[in-house]
Design a protein around this motif. Structure first.
Motif, short mmCIF file in Angstrom:
data_model
loop_
_atom_site.label_atom_id
_atom_site.label_comp_id
_atom_site.label_asym_id
_atom_site.label_seq_id
_atom_site.Cartn_x
_atom_site.Cartn_y
_atom_site.Cartn_z
N THR A 137 0.82 -1.21 0.00
CA THR A 137 0.00 0.00 0.00
C THR A 137 0.85 1.25 0.00
O THR A 137 2.07 1.21 0.18
CB THR A 137 -0.95 0.02 1.22
OG1 THR A 137 -0.15 0.02 2.41
CG2 THR A 137 -1.87 -1.18 1.22
N THR A 138 0.16 2.39 -0.19
CA THR A 138 0.84 3.68 -0.23
C THR A 138 1.02 4.29 1.14
O THR A 138 1.75 5.26 1.29
CB THR A 138 0.03 4.67 -1.10
OG1 THR A 138 -1.29 4.79 -0.56
CG2 THR A 138 -0.03 4.22 -2.53
N THR A 144 -4.89 2.24 0.38
CA THR A 144 -4.81 2.16 -1.08
C THR A 144 -3.65 1.27 -1.50
O THR A 144 -2.50 1.51 -1.12
CB THR A 144 -4.58 3.57 -1.68
OG1 THR A 144 -5.57 4.46 -1.16
CG2 THR A 144 -4.66 3.54 -3.18
N THR A 146 -0.94 -0.28 -4.19
CA THR A 146 -0.16 0.36 -5.23
C THR A 146 0.72 -0.66 -5.94
O THR A 146 1.29 -1.54 -5.32
CB THR A 146 0.72 1.48 -4.66
OG1 THR A 146 1.48 2.07 -5.71
CG2 THR A 146 1.69 0.99 -3.60
N ARG A 148 4.07 -1.00 -8.03
CA ARG A 148 5.31 -0.24 -8.20
C ARG A 148 6.16 -0.87 -9.29
O ARG A 148 6.18 -2.09 -9.45
CB ARG A 148 6.13 -0.21 -6.91
CG ARG A 148 5.41 0.32 -5.69
CD ARG A 148 5.31 1.84 -5.72
NE ARG A 148 4.56 2.33 -4.60
CZ ARG A 148 5.09 2.94 -3.54
NH1 ARG A 148 6.38 3.11 -3.47
NH2 ARG A 148 4.32 3.37 -2.57
N GLY A 162 0.51 -4.58 -6.22
CA GLY A 162 0.02 -4.17 -4.92
C GLY A 162 -1.01 -5.08 -4.30
O GLY A 162 -0.99 -5.32 -3.10
#
Length: 168
Positions: A137-138, A144, A146, A148, A162
């Motif tokens: 997550t962010t 949220t 994510t 990468r 993610g």
């Protein structure tokens, strides 16, 4: 006869030392042949460094995700150029990491690259938060997920998904 005056007039010419043109050409040809075999080997050595750094990054991503799941705690990863650092939360419901997670050498620095020509960039940049359920997550709260993308100099990009925490 040592006293003869004609011996005094006979002086040896100075000798110049150095390489002849054929000798220089042979050395240059040999240097060219050696360079033709050595330069590709140096490129291969640089490729090995890049592959090793990519493998180290992949191992760190998988280790962080598996540790988060097995300990049921948040694991944070920071990737900066040529170093990877892992931290873990001390409690289960924490939203930040406050303790270094020991890597292969016993410190929170999981890996480093000693070569300045090999580095990694993360898109989007920032800390990676591995949640207890394996997601990335962010933020520490896990709101949220994510995906990468890691770009390593000289190799293909590495993707971390993610929703699953899977790195390929």
């Amino acid at each position: 006869m040592p006293g003869n005056s004609s011996d005094a007039c006979h002086v040896a010419a100075p000798r110049f030392r150095g390489f002849t043109l054929p000798e220089l050409l042979i050395v240059m040809i040999l240097a060219g042949i050696v360079a033709a075999f050595v330069i590709p080997k140096l490129d291969a050595i640089m490729g090995v460094r890049t592959d090793a750094w990519r493998d180290q990054l992949t191992a760190a991503l998988r280790y962080a995700q598996k540790t988060a799941v097995s300990h049921r705690r948040l694991v944070c990863m920071d990737v900066a150029g040529t170093s990877i650092t892992l931290n873990i939360a001390t409690t289960r419901a924490a939203t930040s990491c406050n303790t270094g997670l020991a890597g292969p050498v016993g410190s929170s620095e999981f890996g480093t690259s000693d070569s300045s020509s090999v580095s990694v960039s993360v898109s989007p940049a920032g800390t990676l938060y591995f949640q207890a359920d394996g997601r990335v997550t962010t933020d520490g709260a896990g709101a949220t997920t994510t995906t990468r993308v890691f770009t390593i100099s000289g190799t293909n990009a590495l993707t971390l998904y993610g929703e699953t925490g899977y790195a390929e």
